[in-house]
Design a protein around this motif. Structure first.
Motif, short mmCIF file in Angstrom:
data_model
loop_
_atom_site.label_atom_id
_atom_site.label_comp_id
_atom_site.label_asym_id
_atom_site.label_seq_id
_atom_site.Cartn_x
_atom_site.Cartn_y
_atom_site.Cartn_z
N GLN A 79 -26.38 14.12 -3.23
CA GLN A 79 -26.41 14.13 -4.69
C GLN A 79 -25.21 13.36 -5.21
OE1 GLN A 79 -26.81 18.00 -6.50
NE2 GLN A 79 -28.01 18.78 -4.79
N ASP A 80 -25.38 12.68 -6.32
CA ASP A 80 -24.29 11.93 -6.91
C ASP A 80 -23.24 12.91 -7.43
OD1 ASP A 80 -22.54 10.34 -8.33
OD2 ASP A 80 -24.10 9.28 -9.45
N LEU A 112 -20.28 11.43 8.19
CA LEU A 112 -19.68 10.41 7.34
C LEU A 112 -20.43 9.08 7.43
CD1 LEU A 112 -15.90 11.12 7.97
CD2 LEU A 112 -17.33 11.91 6.06
N LYS A 113 -21.08 8.82 8.56
CA LYS A 113 -21.82 7.57 8.75
C LYS A 113 -23.30 7.70 8.44
CE LYS A 113 -18.54 5.90 12.13
NZ LYS A 113 -18.25 5.62 13.53
N SER A 114 -23.73 8.89 8.07
CA SER A 114 -25.14 9.13 7.77
C SER A 114 -25.62 8.20 6.66
CB SER A 114 -25.34 10.59 7.33
OG SER A 114 -26.62 10.77 6.78
N LYS A 115 -26.80 7.65 6.82
CA LYS A 115 -27.38 6.76 5.82
C LYS A 115 -27.71 7.50 4.53
CE LYS A 115 -29.00 3.49 9.17
NZ LYS A 115 -29.94 2.51 9.58
N LEU A 118 -24.67 9.27 0.19
CA LEU A 118 -24.80 8.28 -0.88
C LEU A 118 -23.59 7.37 -0.97
CD1 LEU A 118 -26.30 10.40 -3.81
CD2 LEU A 118 -27.51 8.90 -2.23
N PRO A 119 -23.82 6.06 -1.06
CA PRO A 119 -22.70 5.12 -1.19
C PRO A 119 -21.81 5.42 -2.39
CG PRO A 119 -24.71 3.94 -0.65
CD PRO A 119 -25.10 5.37 -0.91
N LYS A 122 -19.35 7.88 -1.32
CA LYS A 122 -18.34 7.31 -0.43
C LYS A 122 -17.27 6.55 -1.21
CE LYS A 122 -21.32 6.82 3.60
NZ LYS A 122 -21.91 5.90 4.58
N ARG A 123 -17.64 6.04 -2.39
CA ARG A 123 -16.68 5.32 -3.23
C ARG A 123 -15.90 6.25 -4.16
NH1 ARG A 123 -21.25 1.97 -3.49
NH2 ARG A 123 -21.72 2.73 -5.58
N ASN A 124 -16.33 7.50 -4.28
CA ASN A 124 -15.66 8.47 -5.14
C ASN A 124 -14.24 8.72 -4.63
OD1 ASN A 124 -14.76 11.24 -5.88
ND2 ASN A 124 -16.72 11.33 -6.95
N LYS A 125 -13.27 8.58 -5.50
CA LYS A 125 -11.86 8.70 -5.11
C LYS A 125 -11.57 10.04 -4.42
CE LYS A 125 -7.19 8.73 -6.95
NZ LYS A 125 -6.36 8.80 -8.13
N LYS A 126 -12.06 11.13 -4.98
CA LYS A 126 -11.80 12.46 -4.41
C LYS A 126 -12.48 12.63 -3.05
CE LYS A 126 -9.91 14.64 -8.14
NZ LYS A 126 -8.63 15.19 -8.17
N VAL A 127 -13.67 12.06 -2.91
CA VAL A 127 -14.37 12.13 -1.62
C VAL A 127 -13.60 11.34 -0.58
CG1 VAL A 127 -16.50 11.58 -0.38
CG2 VAL A 127 -16.62 12.55 -2.69
N LYS A 128 -13.12 10.17 -0.95
CA LYS A 128 -12.31 9.37 -0.03
C LYS A 128 -11.07 10.15 0.41
CE LYS A 128 -13.10 4.66 -1.70
NZ LYS A 128 -12.40 3.55 -2.36
N GLU A 129 -10.42 10.84 -0.54
CA GLU A 129 -9.25 11.65 -0.22
C GLU A 129 -9.61 12.78 0.74
OE1 GLU A 129 -7.63 12.94 -3.97
OE2 GLU A 129 -7.08 10.90 -4.55
N ALA A 130 -10.76 13.41 0.51
CA ALA A 130 -11.22 14.51 1.38
C ALA A 130 -11.46 14.00 2.80
CB ALA A 130 -12.48 15.15 0.80
N ILE A 131 -12.07 12.84 2.92
CA ILE A 131 -12.34 12.26 4.23
C ILE A 131 -11.02 11.93 4.94
CG2 ILE A 131 -13.29 10.24 5.43
CD1 ILE A 131 -15.48 10.20 3.19
#
Length: 138
Positions: A79-80, A112-115, A118-119, A122-131
């Motif tokens: 989900q977005d 994290l590599k699952s198709k 949602l891209p 993956k570009r969401n700043k908070k999601v990037k920080e979580a990763i």
């Protein structure tokens, strides 16, 4: 009366929070829970009581790995997340870390590599920080 129902709810939530954060209670649950019943109850907690997500995702991973991974994919990655509060995105930091610590870094990397991840997420700043946090957490 509504006031009594609210008080019972508050008392029960406090007790639940205490038990979710007690290592002995969690281990007893993991060792003795009816997996299908416990999975349904934990999933209901995720949907209806947002505050308990950090303590319950770990339990779900330990008793029903597939249900936990389906949950994170369905309610977070597919989900977005831009449409949700920052709290929901911040949950991912803990969830990704739990996946890495319980199932291993390879399992986290698969997610994290699952198709279907949602891209836009993956570009969401908070999601990037979580990763980044989960991958760097030892």
């Amino acid at each position: 009366m509504l006031i009594e129902a609210l008080q019972k709810y508050c008392d029960a939530e406090k007790r639940l929070w205490e038990e979710l954060n007690n290592d002995k209670d969690k281990q007893y649950f993991i060792d003795n829970a009816n997996v299908s019943e416990a999975t349904l109850l934990i999933e209901d907690l995720f949907r209806y009581i947002r505050i308990v997500v950090p303590a319950t995702f770990e339990l779900l991973l330990k008793i029903d790995k597939d249900a936990a991974l389906t949950f994170i994919k369905k309610y977070y990655l597919w989900q977005d997340l831009a449409n949700y509060s920052d709290n929901r995105v911040c949950d991912l930091k803990m969830m990704f870390t739990d996946i890495k610590n319980i199932l291993g870094e390879n399992e986290l990397n698969k997610i994290l590599k699952s198709k279907k991840f949602l891209p836009v997420n993956k570009r969401n700043k908070k999601v990037k920080e979580a990763i980044k946090f989960a991958l760097n957490e030892n």
